[in-house]
Design a protein around this motif. Structure first.
Motif, PDB file in Angstrom:
ATOM      1  N   GLY A  48      -6.809 -61.428   7.084  1.00 31.16           N
ATOM      2  CA  GLY A  48      -7.895 -60.833   7.844  1.00 31.16           C
ATOM      3  C   GLY A  48      -7.548 -60.463   9.269  1.00 31.16           C
ATOM      4  O   GLY A  48      -6.381 -60.473   9.683  1.00 31.16           O
ATOM      5  N   PHE A  49      -8.583 -60.157  10.030  1.00 30.73           N
ATOM      6  CA  PHE A  49      -8.483 -59.744  11.430  1.00 30.73           C
ATOM      7  C   PHE A  49      -7.850 -60.863  12.252  1.00 30.73           C
ATOM      8  O   PHE A  49      -8.289 -62.005  12.202  1.00 30.73           O
ATOM      9  CB  PHE A  49      -9.896 -59.431  11.927  1.00 30.73           C
ATOM     10  N   THR A  50      -6.821 -60.544  13.011  1.00 35.97           N
ATOM     11  CA  THR A  50      -6.015 -61.454  13.836  1.00 35.97           C
ATOM     12  C   THR A  50      -5.270 -62.491  12.994  1.00 35.97           C
ATOM     13  O   THR A  50      -4.736 -63.451  13.537  1.00 35.97           O
ATOM     14  CB  THR A  50      -6.833 -62.175  14.931  1.00 35.97           C
ATOM     15  N   LYS A 167      -2.399 -58.747  27.271  1.00 34.53           N
ATOM     16  CA  LYS A 167      -2.501 -59.437  25.985  1.00 34.53           C
ATOM     17  C   LYS A 167      -2.532 -60.949  26.182  1.00 34.53           C
ATOM     18  O   LYS A 167      -3.257 -61.669  25.473  1.00 34.53           O
ATOM     19  CB  LYS A 167      -1.321 -59.030  25.103  1.00 34.53           C
ATOM     20  N   GLU A 168      -1.769 -61.444  27.146  1.00 38.37           N
ATOM     21  CA  GLU A 168      -1.746 -62.880  27.426  1.00 38.37           C
ATOM     22  C   GLU A 168      -3.107 -63.364  27.910  1.00 38.37           C
ATOM     23  O   GLU A 168      -3.597 -64.413  27.475  1.00 38.37           O
ATOM     24  CB  GLU A 168      -0.683 -63.188  28.483  1.00 38.37           C
ATOM     25  N   VAL A 193      -0.489 -74.506  17.600  1.00 39.52           N
ATOM     26  CA  VAL A 193      -0.826 -73.715  18.801  1.00 39.52           C
ATOM     27  C   VAL A 193       0.279 -72.712  19.094  1.00 39.52           C
ATOM     28  O   VAL A 193       0.011 -71.533  19.389  1.00 39.52           O
ATOM     29  CB  VAL A 193      -1.048 -74.632  20.014  1.00 39.52           C
ATOM     30  N   ALA A 194       1.542 -73.159  19.008  1.00 42.50           N
ATOM     31  CA  ALA A 194       2.672 -72.262  19.266  1.00 42.50           C
ATOM     32  C   ALA A 194       2.698 -71.128  18.246  1.00 42.50           C
ATOM     33  O   ALA A 194       2.955 -69.969  18.591  1.00 42.50           O
ATOM     34  CB  ALA A 194       3.980 -73.048  19.226  1.00 42.50           C
ATOM     35  N   PHE A 195       2.422 -71.452  16.989  1.00 39.21           N
ATOM     36  CA  PHE A 195       2.382 -70.408  15.959  1.00 39.21           C
ATOM     37  C   PHE A 195       1.274 -69.404  16.236  1.00 39.21           C
ATOM     38  O   PHE A 195       1.479 -68.183  16.140  1.00 39.21           O
ATOM     39  CB  PHE A 195       2.188 -71.026  14.583  1.00 39.21           C
ATOM     40  N   LEU A 196       0.082 -69.880  16.545  1.00 39.67           N
ATOM     41  CA  LEU A 196      -1.043 -68.979  16.787  1.00 39.67           C
ATOM     42  C   LEU A 196      -0.760 -68.037  17.946  1.00 39.67           C
ATOM     43  O   LEU A 196      -1.075 -66.836  17.884  1.00 39.67           O
ATOM     44  CB  LEU A 196      -2.316 -69.788  17.061  1.00 39.67           C
ATOM     45  N   ARG A 197      -0.147 -68.563  18.997  1.00 41.38           N
ATOM     46  CA  ARG A 197       0.195 -67.706  20.142  1.00 41.38           C
ATOM     47  C   ARG A 197       1.275 -66.701  19.765  1.00 41.38           C
ATOM     48  O   ARG A 197       1.198 -65.517  20.123  1.00 41.38           O
ATOM     49  CB  ARG A 197       0.663 -68.546  21.328  1.00 41.38           C
ATOM     50  N   ARG A 198       2.291 -67.153  19.014  1.00 42.88           N
ATOM     51  CA  ARG A 198       3.374 -66.254  18.598  1.00 42.88           C
ATOM     52  C   ARG A 198       2.825 -65.136  17.714  1.00 42.88           C
ATOM     53  O   ARG A 198       3.188 -63.964  17.872  1.00 42.88           O
ATOM     54  CB  ARG A 198       4.429 -67.067  17.853  1.00 42.88           C
ATOM     55  N   ARG A 199       1.945 -65.480  16.794  1.00 41.33           N
ATOM     56  CA  ARG A 199       1.346 -64.480  15.920  1.00 41.33           C
ATOM     57  C   ARG A 199       0.538 -63.473  16.732  1.00 41.33           C
ATOM     58  O   ARG A 199       0.616 -62.267  16.496  1.00 41.33           O
ATOM     59  CB  ARG A 199       0.460 -65.171  14.885  1.00 41.33           C
ATOM     60  N   TRP A 200      -0.240 -63.970  17.671  1.00 43.69           N
ATOM     61  CA  TRP A 200      -1.053 -63.091  18.514  1.00 43.69           C
ATOM     62  C   TRP A 200      -0.180 -62.123  19.304  1.00 43.69           C
ATOM     63  O   TRP A 200      -0.445 -60.921  19.356  1.00 43.69           O
ATOM     64  CB  TRP A 200      -1.891 -63.941  19.458  1.00 43.69           C
ATOM     65  N   MET A 201       0.880 -62.632  19.922  1.00 47.27           N
ATOM     66  CA  MET A 201       1.721 -61.798  20.773  1.00 47.27           C
ATOM     67  C   MET A 201       2.540 -60.799  19.959  1.00 47.27           C
ATOM     68  O   MET A 201       2.864 -59.722  20.442  1.00 47.27           O
ATOM     69  CB  MET A 201       2.642 -62.671  21.625  1.00 47.27           C
ATOM     70  N   ILE A 205      -1.283 -54.373  19.498  1.00 45.99           N
ATOM     71  CA  ILE A 205      -2.627 -54.119  20.015  1.00 45.99           C
ATOM     72  C   ILE A 205      -3.272 -52.990  19.219  1.00 45.99           C
ATOM     73  O   ILE A 205      -4.476 -53.029  18.922  1.00 45.99           O
ATOM     74  CB  ILE A 205      -2.581 -53.787  21.522  1.00 45.99           C
ATOM     75  N   ALA A 206      -2.493 -51.993  18.841  1.00 45.76           N
ATOM     76  CA  ALA A 206      -3.034 -50.881  18.058  1.00 45.76           C
ATOM     77  C   ALA A 206      -3.572 -51.372  16.720  1.00 45.76           C
ATOM     78  O   ALA A 206      -4.586 -50.855  16.220  1.00 45.76           O
ATOM     79  CB  ALA A 206      -1.963 -49.819  17.835  1.00 45.76           C
ATOM     80  N   GLN A 207      -2.913 -52.378  16.130  1.00 45.81           N
ATOM     81  CA  GLN A 207      -3.412 -52.922  14.866  1.00 45.81           C
ATOM     82  C   GLN A 207      -4.722 -53.667  15.088  1.00 45.81           C
ATOM     83  O   GLN A 207      -5.686 -53.508  14.311  1.00 45.81           O
ATOM     84  CB  GLN A 207      -2.366 -53.858  14.252  1.00 45.81           C
ATOM     85  N   LEU A 208      -4.791 -54.479  16.126  1.00 43.71           N
ATOM     86  CA  LEU A 208      -6.005 -55.226  16.411  1.00 43.71           C
ATOM     87  C   LEU A 208      -7.161 -54.279  16.742  1.00 43.71           C
ATOM     88  O   LEU A 208      -8.289 -54.463  16.265  1.00 43.71           O
ATOM     89  CB  LEU A 208      -5.761 -56.186  17.570  1.00 43.71           C
TER      90      LEU A 208
END
Length: 307
Positions: A48-50, A167-168, A193-201, A205-208
């Motif tokens: 899903g989203f994010t 983005k940060e 937490v490290a995984f979630l941040r890595r996935r986010w970064m 942005i165009a996909q989100l």
């Protein structure tokens, strides 16, 4: 977004890049258990989203134990799959074509298709575009109707934030908002937490932004869903918050879809109730070959009645 509770790969699971006619996609590919004879089929899982393919980690093992090959994929621009920066790359048809190509590249013929949350929107588009590529369609915590008003507000706020903040900074704000709904004193393990941040970064942005645009602009697709010539399954937790549960139940009734409600589950039964969800999913898939023609006729009748 689903938040995995562990990042350990289940037994028989490989992480690699799946080569398709539309590029390479990062996948987690879980093989059926050797004791599971006969092998029942293959399922393609869309996050899903994010989110990302890791949202299905807890589900892969139970599906394999039941005799299914389960392949979770990062869509274009998600996590470990590269993606263009341009807006056109994240339109509904482009994402649907990717899924059709992924299904073909698995080499198992028609596959079962499951989309979680925003992934359900993409799965519906792919099933409409190439119904012969899929044995069945499951919408998990996702519907052909609009998301709840609170979620529309959240998506609009996120899209606005991308235009104004780094983005940060958006990540930090999102983490703070998410923490407001957690139990006091409960914190995620550092590796999560490290995984979630890595996935986010890593996610474009165009996909989100594109996913948010599709979530906000997607029209009611109940009639089109009911007209699909394949077995349908609408599954969600009874504590679902992103889509109104009344709307999901109504969509299941109108389309003749198999209907599963997981007691005690919220937006991610794939994380919170993987064993129960796997049992519900595999029971539906086991019956899909027998119910394909009757359900298609029921869906057409429902679509005609709603027009």
């Amino acid at each position: 977004m689903s938040k995995p509770r562990s990042l350990a790969l289940p037994p028989r699971t490989r992480a690699y890049r799946l080569s398709t006619a539309r590029g390479d996609f990062a996948v987690l590919d879980a093989a059926p258990a050797p004791a599971a004879v006969p092998r029942h089929g293959t399922v393609l899982l869309l996050p899903g989203f994010t989110g990302s393919k890791e949202d299905f980690l807890a589900l892969l093992g139970p599906l394999g134990d039941a005799g299914y090959r389960a392949v979770a994929v990062d869509g274009r621009g998600q996590h470990e799959t590269p993606g263009p920066r341009g807006r056109a790359a994240y339109r509904r048809k482009a994402l649907a074509l990717d899924v059709v190509a992924q299904a073909a590249a698995l080499g198992d013929g028609p596959v079962h298709l499951l989309g979680h949350s925003f992934g359900g929107l993409v799965a519906r588009a792919a099933a409409e575009l190439a119904p012969d590529a899929f044995l069945s369609l499951t919408l998990l915590a996702s519907g052909p109707t609009k998301v709840a008003r609170s979620q529309r507000v959240r998506v609009r706020a996120l899209r606005t934030a991308f235009a104004l903040l780094s983005k940060e900074r958006v990540w930090q704000a999102t983490r703070w908002l998410d923490s407001r709904g957690e139990e006091p004193g409960v914190t995620d393990p550092p590796e999560i937490v490290a995984f979630l941040r890595r996935r986010w970064m890593r996610t474009r942005i165009a996909q989100l932004a594109g996913a948010g645009r599709l979530i906000l602009g997607d029209p009611d697709g109940t009639a089109a869903l009911g007209a699909l010539p394949m077995p349908l399954h609408i599954a969600y937790g009874d504590e679902e918050t992103v889509w109104p549960v009344q709307a999901l139940a109504a969509a299941a009734a109108r389309t003749g879809a198999h209907h599963t409600v997981v007691a005690g589950a919220g937006h991610s039964p794939n994380v919170s109730h993987p064993e129960e969800l796997a049992a519900r999913l595999t029971a539906f898939w086991d019956l899909s070959a027998q119910t394909r023609a009757p359900r298609a006729a029921a869906g057409r009748n429902a679509a005609e009645a709603s027009s």
